[in-house]
Write a protein that holds these residues in place. Structure first.
Motif, mmCIF file in Angstrom:
data_model
loop_
_atom_site.group_PDB
_atom_site.id
_atom_site.type_symbol
_atom_site.label_atom_id
_atom_site.label_comp_id
_atom_site.label_asym_id
_atom_site.label_seq_id
_atom_site.Cartn_x
_atom_site.Cartn_y
_atom_site.Cartn_z
ATOM 1 N N LEU A 233 0.824 -1.198 0.000
ATOM 2 C CA LEU A 233 0.000 0.000 0.000
ATOM 3 C C LEU A 233 0.858 1.249 0.000
ATOM 4 N N PHE A 237 -1.736 5.375 2.907
ATOM 5 C CA PHE A 237 -2.880 4.493 3.132
ATOM 6 C C PHE A 237 -2.576 3.422 4.157
ATOM 7 N N GLN A 238 -1.305 3.363 4.582
ATOM 8 C CA GLN A 238 -0.986 2.282 5.502
ATOM 9 C C GLN A 238 -1.663 2.497 6.829
ATOM 10 N N GLN A 239 -2.230 1.445 7.301
ATOM 11 C CA GLN A 239 -2.964 1.518 8.548
ATOM 12 C C GLN A 239 -2.017 1.268 9.700
ATOM 13 N N ARG A 243 -4.242 -2.693 12.682
ATOM 14 C CA ARG A 243 -5.254 -2.836 11.631
ATOM 15 C C ARG A 243 -4.794 -3.832 10.575
#
Lengths: 262, 208
Positions: A233, A237-239, A243
């Motif tokens: 990602l 956008f990296q959680q 998550r």
């Protein structure tokens, strides 16, 4: 007869494959590409025109009937494989489908069972082996038969269950086989053009699609996320790590939960 | 008069943000219905005018897609090593490719029905999968799943899975081959060439 020929072909393919090129899932790539080109040419000049003619010549209800007829025969095999995979409820539903469609549905021409809420399943021996933990082995492109893997060649065993090859009259048997082939190709006509537009390398695109699709079928449409999906990602956008872990863990559990409520 | 106007403004102020935050399954359902309606009623599309189809896709659908994220997913690990310009160029070319393929596929389906399954999501979810099924008489149904993420402009699609296969990650193998052979610029060039070829073919078809 057919299987003997296939075995010979497989051995030949495996021997030829010693010259490997890199992709671990596709050690026979050079040979596969040749067979793919042959199949593709055959499709363009023979099968595709016939399938187009078939679509043009038969009204939709007839085509639906023919598609349903073969789909009904497939339910025998689907049921057996659901049983082999321990999905007893699904196997029962498949038997129900077969009984209803073969009778009320007039030899399977009408898919009454789906209307009644008995969902059509998609199982075969290759998937069963996958569920049992057998890996796919090398990817193969077989002449005429197309994409498969070493594991999925087990699907040719279904010839022993499929009622069509058991028909004694050769002419009837061959007609049924030909109609099935044309019908299957006709169902894929729409996909072909979109594929030409979408693929940069048609061979690789179809190979990757086939392998991923089998994976998805083995998990009944909900395969676990691939390892590097999250890693890949884009940074914004990296959680949070938690998550990401959720994504890996939640998927199979959810799958199990979903399978039981049908 | 001003009262009506005030009501209108009020309604818009109220409804528009609500629309922007439309539930993801409702969004997919509305878009699907709108697209089937368009395919069925538009004469140009019926006669196979891909250009028109692309136009429709561009104006109605694209704002609901997150192409940067899609491209990042398709490229995989190498995405981090790409410069900002490379990312922009890649996204633009990949977007063109996807839009054209989608427009082509959409134009092929004329009497299909799309069923979008109701979504069981929690209000705090920021990522969901909306599942749908395309039914076409005479063919087996095809599942179409949309991976969607929440953003300030509402839910946006970042992956589409056809028959259980992610369309975006299906490119990863090809992309990494291209990157291995010619770097990220090599991949951009391959995509650009493919797009130009298709555009030329389309122009050719348009002349006839």
């Amino acid at each position: 007869m057919m299987t003997t020929r296939l075995c010979a072909l497989l051995i030949a393919a495996l021997l030829a494959g010693c010259a490997s090129t890199g992709n671990p899932k596709d050690p026979l790539e050079p040979l596969n590409r040749k067979v793919f080109a042959f199949n593709d040419a055959l499709d363009t000049y023979a099968l595709q025109p016939v399938a187009k003619g078939y679509v043009a010549a038969t009204p939709l209800p007839v085509r639906s009937g023919i598609g349903n007829f073969f789909s009904n025969l497939d339910d025998v095999w689907t049921g057996i494989n659901n049983l082999l995979q321990g999905k007893v409820g699904r196997a029962g539903s498949d038997v129900g489908r077969l009984l209803i469609n073969s009778t009320v549905g007039i030899f399977g021409l009408f898919d009454v069972a789906s209307e009644l809420g008995l969902e059509k399943h998609d199982e075969d021996l290759g998937q069963t082996l996958g569920v049992w933990g057998v890996g796919p082995g090398p990817y193969l492109v077989l002449p005429l038969l197309g994409s498969t893997t070493l594991r999925d060649t087990a699907n040719f065993a279904s010839t022993y269950v499929d009622p069509v090859p058991r028909i004694e009259r050769v002419a009837t048997r061959n007609t049924l086989r030909a109609v099935k082939l044309v019908d299957t190709r006709a169902q894929l006509l729409n996909a072909g053009r979109a594929l030409d537009e979408a693929a940069i390398d048609k061979y690789a695109f179809m190979r990757d699609f086939y392998l991923k699709r089998r994976q998805s079928q083995i998990f009944d449409g909900r395969p676990p996320r691939e390892e590097d999906d999250e890693a890949a990602l884009p940074v914004p956008f990296q959680q949070t790590p938690q998550r990401a872990a959720d994504l890996f863990m939640a998927q199979p559990v959810e799958t199990a939960a979903l399978q039981t409520d049908e | 008069m001003s009262k009506i106007l005030a009501t209108l403004v009020f309604a818009f102020g109220f409804v528009l943000p609500a629309l922007a935050q439309e539930a993801p399954d409702a969004l997919v359902r509305n878009l699907s219905n709108e697209m089937s309606e368009t395919v069925r009623s538009d004469k140009a599309i019926q006669s196979g005018d891909v250009k028109r189809m692309i136009e429709v896709v561009e104006t109605r659908i694209l704002k609901h897609f997150d192409f940067t994220r899609m491209t990042g997913l398709a490229v995989g690990r190498e995405w981090r090593n790409a410069s900002a310009e490379q990312k922009t160029a890649l996204t633009a070319e990949f977007r063109t490719l996807l839009v054209r393929s989608y427009a082509n596929a959409l134009g092929q389906y004329k009497n299909q029905t799309i069923e979008v399954k109701p979504l069981k999501a929690k209000p705090e979810d920021t990522e969901v999968v909306v599942r749908s099924e395309i039914r076409q008489p005479g063919s087996k149904p095809i599942t179409l799943d949309y991976d969607m993420g929440k953003s300030s402009e509402g839910w946006r699609v970042f992956d589409v899975a056809v028959a259980g296969v992610s369309l975006v990650t299906n490119y990863r193998e090809t992309f990494s081959q291209e990157i291995k052979a010619g770097g990220i610029d090599g991949l951009i060039k391959t995509l650009r060439d493919k797009n130009q070829q298709s555009a030329a073919k389309l122009a050719e078809a348009g002349k006839k």
